[in-house]
Write a protein that holds these residues in place. Structure first.
Motif, mmCIF file in Angstrom:
data_model
loop_
_atom_site.group_PDB
_atom_site.id
_atom_site.type_symbol
_atom_site.label_atom_id
_atom_site.label_comp_id
_atom_site.label_asym_id
_atom_site.label_seq_id
_atom_site.Cartn_x
_atom_site.Cartn_y
_atom_site.Cartn_z
ATOM 1 N N GLY A 35 -4.110 -37.228 41.801
ATOM 2 C CA GLY A 35 -5.572 -37.527 42.634
ATOM 3 C C GLY A 35 -6.435 -36.721 42.039
ATOM 4 N N GLU A 36 -7.591 -37.469 41.318
ATOM 5 C CA GLU A 36 -8.710 -37.139 40.889
ATOM 6 C C GLU A 36 -9.200 -35.601 41.501
ATOM 7 O OE1 GLU A 36 -11.839 -39.371 39.335
ATOM 8 O OE2 GLU A 36 -10.507 -40.711 38.415
ATOM 9 N N THR A 93 -2.809 -38.591 35.538
ATOM 10 C CA THR A 93 -4.388 -38.073 37.358
ATOM 11 C C THR A 93 -4.073 -39.030 37.594
ATOM 12 O OG1 THR A 93 -5.958 -37.702 34.982
ATOM 13 C CG2 THR A 93 -6.526 -38.098 37.032
ATOM 14 N N ASP A 94 -3.838 -40.074 37.283
ATOM 15 C CA ASP A 94 -3.543 -41.234 39.032
ATOM 16 C C ASP A 94 -2.642 -41.092 40.174
ATOM 17 O OD1 ASP A 94 -5.862 -42.864 38.040
ATOM 18 O OD2 ASP A 94 -4.118 -44.312 37.434
ATOM 19 N N LEU A 95 -1.478 -40.346 39.402
ATOM 20 C CA LEU A 95 -0.454 -39.912 39.729
ATOM 21 C C LEU A 95 -0.631 -38.280 41.281
ATOM 22 C CD1 LEU A 95 2.304 -39.578 37.180
ATOM 23 C CD2 LEU A 95 2.433 -40.966 39.301
ATOM 24 N N PRO A 142 -5.210 -40.649 32.135
ATOM 25 C CA PRO A 142 -5.002 -40.526 33.371
ATOM 26 C C PRO A 142 -4.567 -41.528 33.596
ATOM 27 C CG PRO A 142 -6.020 -42.783 31.559
ATOM 28 C CD PRO A 142 -6.024 -41.644 30.654
ATOM 29 N N GLU A 143 -3.048 -42.412 32.967
ATOM 30 C CA GLU A 143 -1.632 -42.389 34.022
ATOM 31 C C GLU A 143 -1.404 -41.104 34.562
ATOM 32 O OE1 GLU A 143 -0.945 -40.733 29.454
ATOM 33 O OE2 GLU A 143 -2.689 -41.585 30.520
ATOM 34 N N TYR A 183 -1.454 -30.830 39.548
ATOM 35 C CA TYR A 183 -1.253 -30.742 38.013
ATOM 36 C C TYR A 183 -0.188 -30.599 37.099
ATOM 37 C CZ TYR A 183 -5.929 -33.361 38.224
ATOM 38 O OH TYR A 183 -7.399 -34.614 38.527
#
Length: 212
Positions: A40-41, A36-38, A33-34, A82
């Motif tokens: 965007g999901e 993915t937050d950068l 998550p650390e 990603y």
């Protein structure tokens, strides 16, 4: 994605490609998550269904390349973000491993200044010698090898890591209720078999046993 890593980012080694793809896969599964937050999901299923669903039942046909290029452009743009973040994370992991190995090499050349050091990690980090006498900050500062701070100014933690490396104890016992924190992982990675991690509830018990 392997071809993209080869052609656009020049990662030719299969081992490197696999590690980067593992990071991307972890991001897509919500395990990082650390990271993915950068970026965007992204909902892969929704993105693909949203691109293909309007075409179902249409009499016209579109080449697959057109679907990939235009209708899935948003999805692939996100996937590119990603990959970029995964590459940055991979490079940081590599730098960290080089850093850890350099400190292991440093330790091999050091004679222990203390046989045993005990750390109690709560709101503060407290050092104790083998007899559970708390070591003062002045005492620890006096033991620090200043070359560590000048050679590794970004990575070396002067409060905990630098004193431990400078003392180079044969044994480190860490008392903590949060064994997964980054500081403890780093200590374990550097000192390896020298480290034992215990719950803080054992501190008083061990202290009492040492005094008998």
């Amino acid at each position: 994605m392997c071809n993209q890593l080869k052609q656009a980012y020049f990662f030719q080694a299969e081992e490197e490609q696999n590690r980067i793809l593992e990071i991307v896969d972890g991001m897509l599964k919500g395990e990082r998550p650390e990271l993915t937050d950068l970026a965007g999901e992204i909902d892969e299923r929704a993105a693909i269904e949203g691109a293909v669903a309007p075409l179902v039942g249409e009499s016209c046909t579109l080449p697959l390349a057109s679907v990939l290029t235009f209708r899935l452009k948003g999805y692939f743009d996100c996937l590119d973000r990603y990959i970029g973040i995964a590459i940055d994370e991979y490079k940081m992991e590599q730098e960290y491993q080089i850093f850890v190995q350099s400190l292991r090499d440093y330790l091999k050349q050091k004679e222990p200044k203390r046989e045993k050091i005990k750390l109690c990690l709560g709101e503060q980090v407290k050092f104790y010698n083998g007899q559970f006498r708390e070591m003062t900050r002045e005492e620890l500062n006096g033991l620090i090898d200043r070359r560590l701070l000048s050679n590794h100014p970004v990575y070396i933690d002067s409060v905990t890591i630098a004193p431990l490396l400078s003392i180079a104890p044969s044994r480190i016992e860490i008392y903590t209720d949060t064994p997964d924190q980054a500081l403890i992982r780093t200590i374990c990675n550097i000192f390896e078999e020298r480290v034992a991690v215990k719950s803080r509830m054992h501190f008083m018990h061990d202290q009492f046993a040492a005094s008998e």
